[in-house]
Scaffold this motif. Structure first.
Motif, short mmCIF file in Angstrom:
data_model
loop_
_atom_site.label_atom_id
_atom_site.label_comp_id
_atom_site.label_asym_id
_atom_site.label_seq_id
_atom_site.Cartn_x
_atom_site.Cartn_y
_atom_site.Cartn_z
N ARG A 16 -36.27 -35.54 25.82
CA ARG A 16 -35.50 -36.60 25.19
C ARG A 16 -35.50 -36.49 23.67
NH1 ARG A 16 -31.01 -39.29 25.85
NH2 ARG A 16 -31.01 -41.29 24.75
N PRO A 17 -36.64 -36.22 23.00
CA PRO A 17 -36.63 -36.06 21.54
C PRO A 17 -35.72 -34.92 21.09
CG PRO A 17 -38.87 -36.42 22.31
CD PRO A 17 -38.03 -36.24 23.52
N THR A 18 -35.70 -33.82 21.85
CA THR A 18 -34.82 -32.70 21.50
C THR A 18 -33.36 -33.13 21.57
OG1 THR A 18 -36.42 -31.09 22.33
CG2 THR A 18 -34.14 -30.36 22.10
N VAL A 19 -33.02 -33.88 22.61
CA VAL A 19 -31.64 -34.36 22.77
C VAL A 19 -31.23 -35.24 21.60
CG1 VAL A 19 -30.14 -35.80 24.19
CG2 VAL A 19 -31.70 -34.18 25.28
N ASN A 59 -28.39 -30.85 16.95
CA ASN A 59 -27.08 -30.79 16.31
C ASN A 59 -25.96 -30.80 17.34
OD1 ASN A 59 -28.20 -30.63 13.76
ND2 ASN A 59 -28.22 -28.39 13.75
N LEU A 60 -26.30 -30.62 18.60
CA LEU A 60 -25.29 -30.62 19.67
C LEU A 60 -25.01 -32.02 20.21
CD1 LEU A 60 -26.44 -27.46 21.67
CD2 LEU A 60 -24.39 -27.70 20.27
N ALA A 61 -25.71 -33.02 19.70
CA ALA A 61 -25.46 -34.38 20.15
C ALA A 61 -24.00 -34.75 19.90
CB ALA A 61 -26.38 -35.35 19.40
N ALA A 103 -30.48 -25.19 19.13
CA ALA A 103 -29.53 -26.29 19.15
C ALA A 103 -28.63 -26.21 17.95
CB ALA A 103 -30.27 -27.63 19.16
N ALA A 104 -28.19 -25.03 17.63
CA ALA A 104 -27.29 -24.84 16.50
C ALA A 104 -25.92 -25.41 16.83
CB ALA A 104 -27.16 -23.35 16.18
N GLY A 105 -25.22 -25.91 15.81
CA GLY A 105 -23.90 -26.49 16.03
C GLY A 105 -22.90 -25.44 16.44
N PRO A 106 -21.97 -25.75 17.39
CA PRO A 106 -20.99 -24.78 17.85
C PRO A 106 -19.92 -24.53 16.82
CG PRO A 106 -20.62 -26.91 18.87
CD PRO A 106 -21.89 -27.03 18.08
N SER A 107 -19.28 -23.37 16.94
CA SER A 107 -18.23 -23.00 16.01
C SER A 107 -16.95 -23.75 16.30
CB SER A 107 -17.98 -21.48 16.11
OG SER A 107 -16.79 -21.15 15.44
N ARG A 108 -16.18 -24.07 15.28
CA ARG A 108 -14.90 -24.72 15.46
C ARG A 108 -13.76 -23.76 15.17
NH1 ARG A 108 -18.47 -28.54 13.88
NH2 ARG A 108 -18.32 -30.63 14.72
N ALA A 109 -14.00 -22.49 15.26
CA ALA A 109 -12.96 -21.49 14.97
C ALA A 109 -11.88 -21.54 16.03
CB ALA A 109 -13.58 -20.09 14.93
N SER A 110 -10.68 -21.11 15.66
CA SER A 110 -9.56 -21.10 16.58
C SER A 110 -9.83 -20.17 17.74
CB SER A 110 -8.29 -20.65 15.85
OG SER A 110 -7.25 -20.42 16.77
N LYS A 170 -16.80 -34.15 23.22
CA LYS A 170 -17.57 -35.30 23.65
C LYS A 170 -17.29 -35.58 25.11
CE LYS A 170 -17.82 -37.43 19.09
NZ LYS A 170 -17.59 -38.63 18.31
N PRO A 171 -18.29 -36.12 25.83
CA PRO A 171 -18.14 -36.32 27.26
C PRO A 171 -16.93 -37.18 27.59
CG PRO A 171 -20.42 -36.64 26.57
CD PRO A 171 -19.60 -36.52 25.32
N GLU A 172 -16.21 -36.77 28.62
CA GLU A 172 -15.09 -37.52 29.15
C GLU A 172 -15.31 -37.70 30.65
OE1 GLU A 172 -12.59 -38.84 27.68
OE2 GLU A 172 -12.99 -38.12 25.67
N PRO A 173 -14.75 -38.77 31.25
CA PRO A 173 -14.92 -38.96 32.68
C PRO A 173 -14.32 -37.81 33.47
CG PRO A 173 -14.05 -40.93 31.61
CD PRO A 173 -14.00 -39.84 30.60
N ARG A 174 -14.99 -37.42 34.54
CA ARG A 174 -14.50 -36.34 35.40
C ARG A 174 -13.25 -36.82 36.14
NH1 ARG A 174 -16.81 -31.75 37.27
NH2 ARG A 174 -18.77 -32.37 36.31
#
Length: 226
Positions: free
Chosen positions: A54-57, A61-63, A191-198, A218-222
């Motif tokens: 839980r502390p890692t979550v 940076n991926l939160a 937990a490095a942030g993901p790239s936003r490259a095209s 961000k999470p969306e309903p299935r």
């Protein structure tokens, strides 16, 4: 020969800035192979755990990108992303994406194909092999409109589908490719942030916001099964 060698931070900044060029080169090298033009594709997704406590979550940076999901094959929940891969039976990666586990599998695959629509235009017909998670009448109808025939196992109370006995051995191929991709990445350990490259420059994709393919959104309903 090398008047200046950047330190780790400077190297990372240059590498991130050069990401579109690197992705373009990956695509060009793949297209130069005969395996690239195989019209038989296999699609699968696998969990990429990014935190075990839980502390890692909370401090990661991926939160907001990663989320909680369930892995049926291991019968456990995880916090992280899902890696989606489309490859040929020989293991040549065609498309891949990282997405929140809260986003439906059909939604992610549809967005992946939408982003690389030019890739489909280069092929007359495609046989796409998947598992039951991609089943859906409306989804299969949309794929048929793009010239893609979906070959998958039958669900409960569903009539046995054509070609079903051969699926188990074929799907072992993509599982081995998935394991290779996960082993060569650092997503399981950092937990490095993901790239936003095209994502339009290569077989890979990692960008923001559903229903775009390969998103770490961000999470969306299935979405419910049609």
């Amino acid at each position: 020969m090398f008047p200046y060698l950047p330190q780790q931070s400077g190297y990372n900044r240059r590498l991130r800035a050069a990401l579109p060029l690197v992705k373009r080169m990956i695509r060009d090298l793949a297209v130069d192979s005969d395996l690239w033009f195989d019209n038989h594709w296999i699609v699968d997704s696998t969990p990429v755990a990014c935190g075990m406590s839980r502390p890692t979550v909370q401090r990661s940076n991926l939160a907001g990108w990663a989320g909680y999901g369930y892995c049926a094959s291991h019968s456990r929940f995880f916090w992280g992303l899902r890696l989606y891969l489309v490859c040929t039976p020989t293991g040549m990666p065609i498309l891949w994406a990282l997405a929140s586990p809260k986003i439906g599998e059909r939604e992610v695959l549809a967005a992946m194909l939408e982003i690389d629509a030019g890739l489909l235009a280069q092929r007359e017909s495609i046989l796409l092999i998947s598992d039951k998670g991609f089943a859906g009448k409306a989804f299969e109808k949309d794929l048929a409109g793009q010239g893609i025939q979906l070959l998958r196992p039958s669900r409960k109370r569903e009539k046995a589908r054509y070609g079903e006995p051969m699926l188990k051995k074929v799907r072992q191929l993509i599982e081995s490719v998935n394991d290779t991709l996960k082993a060569s990445s650092t997503w399981n350990n950092t937990a490095a942030g993901p790239s936003r490259a095209s994502p339009s420059e290569s077989p890979s994709a990692s960008s923001q916001g559903p229903p775009r393919s390969g998103t770490t959104a961000k999470p969306e309903p299935r979405s419910p099964d049609p």
